[in-house]
Design an enzyme around this catalytic site. Structure first.
Site, PDB file in Angstrom:
ATOM      1  N   TRP A 124      15.249   1.347   3.555  1.00  0.00           N
ATOM      2  CA  TRP A 124      14.026   1.164   4.345  1.00  0.00           C
ATOM      3  C   TRP A 124      14.175  -0.127   5.155  1.00  0.00           C
ATOM      4  O   TRP A 124      14.515  -1.169   4.566  1.00  0.00           O
ATOM      5  CB  TRP A 124      12.847   1.075   3.356  1.00  0.00           C
ATOM      6  CG  TRP A 124      11.494   0.924   3.967  1.00  0.00           C
ATOM      7  CD1 TRP A 124      10.988   1.600   5.037  1.00  0.00           C
ATOM      8  CD2 TRP A 124      10.445   0.050   3.520  1.00  0.00           C
ATOM      9  NE1 TRP A 124       9.702   1.215   5.279  1.00  0.00           N
ATOM     10  CE2 TRP A 124       9.339   0.267   4.366  1.00  0.00           C
ATOM     11  CE3 TRP A 124      10.337  -0.875   2.486  1.00  0.00           C
ATOM     12  CZ2 TRP A 124       8.137  -0.430   4.212  1.00  0.00           C
ATOM     13  CZ3 TRP A 124       9.145  -1.562   2.319  1.00  0.00           C
ATOM     14  CH2 TRP A 124       8.058  -1.337   3.176  1.00  0.00           C
ATOM     15  N   ASP A 132      12.193   0.940  -6.212  1.00  0.00           N
ATOM     16  CA  ASP A 132      11.111   1.150  -5.245  1.00  0.00           C
ATOM     17  C   ASP A 132      10.696   2.616  -5.389  1.00  0.00           C
ATOM     18  O   ASP A 132      11.473   3.521  -5.083  1.00  0.00           O
ATOM     19  CB  ASP A 132      11.634   0.849  -3.831  1.00  0.00           C
ATOM     20  CG  ASP A 132      10.514   0.905  -2.803  1.00  0.00           C
ATOM     21  OD1 ASP A 132       9.428   1.403  -3.141  1.00  0.00           O
ATOM     22  OD2 ASP A 132      10.741   0.467  -1.650  1.00  0.00           O
ATOM     23  N   LYS A 151       1.266   7.336  -0.321  1.00  0.00           N
ATOM     24  CA  LYS A 151       1.639   8.718   0.033  1.00  0.00           C
ATOM     25  C   LYS A 151       1.035   9.720  -0.951  1.00  0.00           C
ATOM     26  O   LYS A 151       0.401  10.672  -0.543  1.00  0.00           O
ATOM     27  CB  LYS A 151       3.152   8.904   0.043  1.00  0.00           C
ATOM     28  CG  LYS A 151       3.954   7.682   0.390  1.00  0.00           C
ATOM     29  CD  LYS A 151       4.004   7.365   1.864  1.00  0.00           C
ATOM     30  CE  LYS A 151       4.514   5.954   2.028  1.00  0.00           C
ATOM     31  NZ  LYS A 151       4.978   5.566   3.309  1.00  0.00           N
TER      32      LYS A 151
END
Ligand code: LMR
Length: 404
Positions: free
Chosen positions: A138, A219, A254
């Protein structure tokens, strides 16, 4: 005597502009684009078949309850609401997590907030260790850890020729990094590649990490978007069950659709309840000088849902609908590209997990898609599959075929 020039003002007027964010900056450009056919496949936000990012029904119901029952807007504790903390630990580590007292858990403003607290915690308490990031990762990861004054390095992760995880190279690299360093892993739905470790690779990785006393920082931003809540947690739980000290950052942007509420958690797994208590006190010290204590609303929504069997059921159903839409869209995307005459084999897209995949498009092709077709894709070629709908599929696939 001369008066000192007003340095601060001069310094401010000399500041040069920062470049736009490689992900969020694209959404700003997308919004300003007048083309009615424009498509945003950049930022990782779920969209339904009509192109909307709706508020989940379970969230609406929880908010109604909160509106009725909330009796104070006073500060939360520095670590957040303990009910929220306990629910999240069960969600991440499993219902039956027996020794949860070994886990220090704090409510953070989003997964990004959790990663930054983790970075400050590592730098302040563990000293100047290196933080190893997957190549690719990311784009915000390097910046977060550098902001915490940590040095970042990369380990191989993705093999572009096979569109899969380069596990042997990853393992080989990690087997030689300095002992005690921190290794950032993606719990599931690797961002940006969509290529995840297989179960046996997680088990093997646990051994590799242990052999060099490496500290995993997982993560975990997409739990439930890959296969389901339990299957997606298999990697995290493998490391946990292997008895490793570890950090896990969770995001509920999300899977609860709570993006703008900024709700996440940092969990630190230690070897004993006593160590967890000491770690918690240090995490609180980091938080206090950063944002003092977490914003309440998003965490209250998650805690309300997870504390109520009916709302939890509804949430799981809504999450499964999102997951299924992404999996089905992957299939339609591959089929659409084939129909549009794309010569390349895109079948790997179907095997990848979560919202993102590396399309294999290069920077020049990505730039042409934006300039000629108003299609917004991250420069690395990462596409957010959840931005594809029946209505825009053909336009998208024809455009991609035309730039290949
Ligand atoms: C993404 O990768 O698009 C998301 O995680 C959103 C973000 O903050 O970058």
């Amino acid at each position: 005597m001369h008066a000192e020039p007003t340095r601060a003002l001069h310094a401010l007027s000399d500041i040069s502009a920062a470049p736009p964010d490689p992900i969020l900056g694209l959404t700003e450009a997308f919004k300003a684009d007048p083309n009615p056919s424009k498509i945003n496949l950049s930022v990782g936000v779920f969209q339904d078949e009509t192109g909307r990012s709706p508020v989940l029904e379970c969230v609406k119901q929880a908010e109604k309850r909160l509106l009725e029952s909330e009796s104070s807007k006073s500060y939360l504790p520095i670590a957040g609401d303990p009910v929220y903390g306990q629910q999240v630990v069960r969600l991440v580590f499993g219902e039956s997590v027996a020794d949860s007292k070994r886990i220090a858990s704090i409510h953070t403003p989003g997964g990004t907030g959790a990663l930054r607290v983790a970075g400050d915690f590592i730098r302040n308490l563990l000293g100047p260790r290196r933080v190893w990031l997957s190549d690719p990762t990311w784009p915000n990861h390097p910046g977060i850890f550098r902001a915490a004054h940590l040095v970042t390095e990369v380990y191989p992760y993705f093999e572009a020729t096979t569109n899969s995880v380069a596990y042997e190279s990853m393992r080989e690299k990690l087997a030689h990094v300095p002992e005690g360093d921190v290794v950032v892993l993606h719990g599931c739905c690797h961002n940006p590649s969509g290529a995840d470790l297989a179960q046996e690779q997680w088990s093997d990785l646990a051994d590799t990490l242990r052999a060099r006393s490496l500290v995993p920082l997982v993560d975990f931003a997409y739990q439930g978007f890959g296969d389901d809540l339990e299957a997606d947690a298999a990697g995290v739980r493998t490391l946990f069950n292997a008895g490793l000290d570890m950090l896990v950052s969770s995001s509920f942007s999300k899977n609860f659709g709570l993006y703008r509420e900024r709700v996440g958690t940092l969990s630190v797994v230690t070897e004993s309840p006593d160590a967890a208590a000491r770690v918690l006190s240090q995490l609180k010290a980091v938080v206090r000088t950063n944002y003092s204590n977490p914003p309440a609303h998003g965490g209250s929504i998650v805690a309300t849902i997870l504390s109520d069997a009916e709302l939890t059921d509804l949430w799981k159903k809504e999450l499964a609908v999102m997951q299924a839409r992404i999996a089905n869209t992957r299939k339609s995307f591959v089929e659409g590209l084939r129909k549009a005459g794309a010569k390349r084999d895109f079948s790997f897209l179907e095997r990848q997990k979560g919202m993102f995949s590396f399309s294999g498009l290069n920077r020049e092709q990505v730039e042409r898609l934006r300039a000629e077709h108003s299609i917004y894709i991250v420069g690395s070629g990462r596409v957010n599959v959840a931005g594809i709908t029946t209505a825009n599929l053909e336009y998208l696939c024809n455009a991609i075929a035309s730039v290949l």
